[in-house]
Design a protein around this motif. Structure first.
Motif, PDB file in Angstrom:
ATOM      1  N   UNK A   1       0.823  -1.214   0.000  1.00 35.71           N
ATOM      2  CA  UNK A   1       0.000   0.000   0.000  1.00 35.71           C
ATOM      3  C   UNK A   1       0.856   1.262   0.000  1.00 35.71           C
ATOM      4  N   UNK A   2       1.926   1.262   0.787  1.00 33.49           N
ATOM      5  CA  UNK A   2       2.815   2.427   0.808  1.00 33.49           C
ATOM      6  C   UNK A   2       3.482   2.635  -0.548  1.00 33.49           C
ATOM      7  N   UNK A   3       3.884   1.549  -1.188  1.00 37.33           N
ATOM      8  CA  UNK A   3       4.480   1.657  -2.518  1.00 37.33           C
ATOM      9  C   UNK A   3       3.463   2.191  -3.522  1.00 37.33           C
ATOM     10  N   UNK A   4       2.244   1.719  -3.424  1.00 35.94           N
ATOM     11  CA  UNK A   4       1.195   2.181  -4.336  1.00 35.94           C
ATOM     12  C   UNK A   4       0.913   3.668  -4.130  1.00 35.94           C
ATOM     13  N   UNK A   5       0.856   4.100  -2.885  1.00 38.74           N
ATOM     14  CA  UNK A   5       0.664   5.522  -2.609  1.00 38.74           C
ATOM     15  C   UNK A   5       1.814   6.358  -3.163  1.00 38.74           C
ATOM     16  N   UNK A   6       3.024   5.852  -3.047  1.00 37.79           N
ATOM     17  CA  UNK A   6       4.181   6.570  -3.596  1.00 37.79           C
ATOM     18  C   UNK A   6       4.110   6.645  -5.114  1.00 37.79           C
ATOM     19  N   UNK A   7       3.664   5.583  -5.747  1.00 45.11           N
ATOM     20  CA  UNK A   7       3.523   5.563  -7.200  1.00 45.11           C
ATOM     21  C   UNK A   7       2.494   6.602  -7.644  1.00 45.11           C
ATOM     22  N   UNK A   8       1.369   6.609  -6.969  1.00 45.75           N
ATOM     23  CA  UNK A   8       0.318   7.580  -7.303  1.00 45.75           C
ATOM     24  C   UNK A   8       0.811   9.005  -7.063  1.00 45.75           C
ATOM     25  N   UNK A   9       1.520   9.218  -5.961  1.00 51.12           N
ATOM     26  CA  UNK A   9       2.041  10.554  -5.655  1.00 51.12           C
ATOM     27  C   UNK A   9       3.049  11.010  -6.705  1.00 51.12           C
ATOM     28  N   UNK A  10       3.909  10.107  -7.147  1.00 54.22           N
ATOM     29  CA  UNK A  10       4.906  10.472  -8.168  1.00 54.22           C
ATOM     30  C   UNK A  10       4.219  10.876  -9.468  1.00 54.22           C
ATOM     31  N   UNK A  11       3.198  10.117  -9.862  1.00 59.06           N
ATOM     32  CA  UNK A  11       2.490  10.447 -11.097  1.00 59.06           C
ATOM     33  C   UNK A  11       1.710  11.755 -10.935  1.00 59.06           C
ATOM     34  N   UNK A  12       1.089  11.934  -9.785  1.00 54.03           N
ATOM     35  CA  UNK A  12       0.340  13.172  -9.528  1.00 54.03           C
ATOM     36  C   UNK A  12       1.263  14.383  -9.553  1.00 54.03           C
TER      37      UNK A  12
END
Length: 117
Positions: A74-85
């Motif tokens: 979940x933390x990795x997924x949040x980081x991925x979304x944040x990077x794209x955002x």
């Protein structure tokens, strides 16, 4: 050669430590790299890392079963979304966004396809 592995291992630990406090820098991949490097350079540092109370269990999960804990996923997924955002917010060119979307999606698929610890 041994000194080179030691320097790579120490650098990886430093980057992993930064990743523990910086939201877009991963921690565990750098610690896995450090474990690999220390196995070739320093038995003492290798043992310290794999028995570390915070990082050791994640390293053990990966080494024994290729598993990633649900919280880490979940933390990795949040980081991925944040990077794209962040890229969207900064107005990156469409081609860059497309490349980033493909790469980050592949990373997310890989992470979520691993067994859970």
């Amino acid at each position: 050669m041994r000194l080179m592995w030691l320097i790579f291992g120490l650098t990886s630990v430093a980057l992993g430590a930064l990743g523990a406090v910086l939201p877009l820098l991963p921690t565990v991949p750098f610690l896995l790299l450090a474990t690999f490097c220390f196995a070739r350079s320093s038995e003492r540092l290798h043992h310290w890392l794999i028995t570390h109370p915070t990082f050791g269990p994640s390293i053990e999960d990966w080494q024994s079963r290729g598993a990633i804990r649900r919280r880490a996923k979940w933390l990795a997924t949040l980081s991925i979304v944040a990077a794209f955002a962040l890229s969207l917010t900064l107005g990156a060119r469409p081609l860059i966004l497309l490349i980033q979307l493909v790469v980050l999606s592949a990373v997310a698929i890989f992470i979520w396809s691993r067994p859970e610890a």
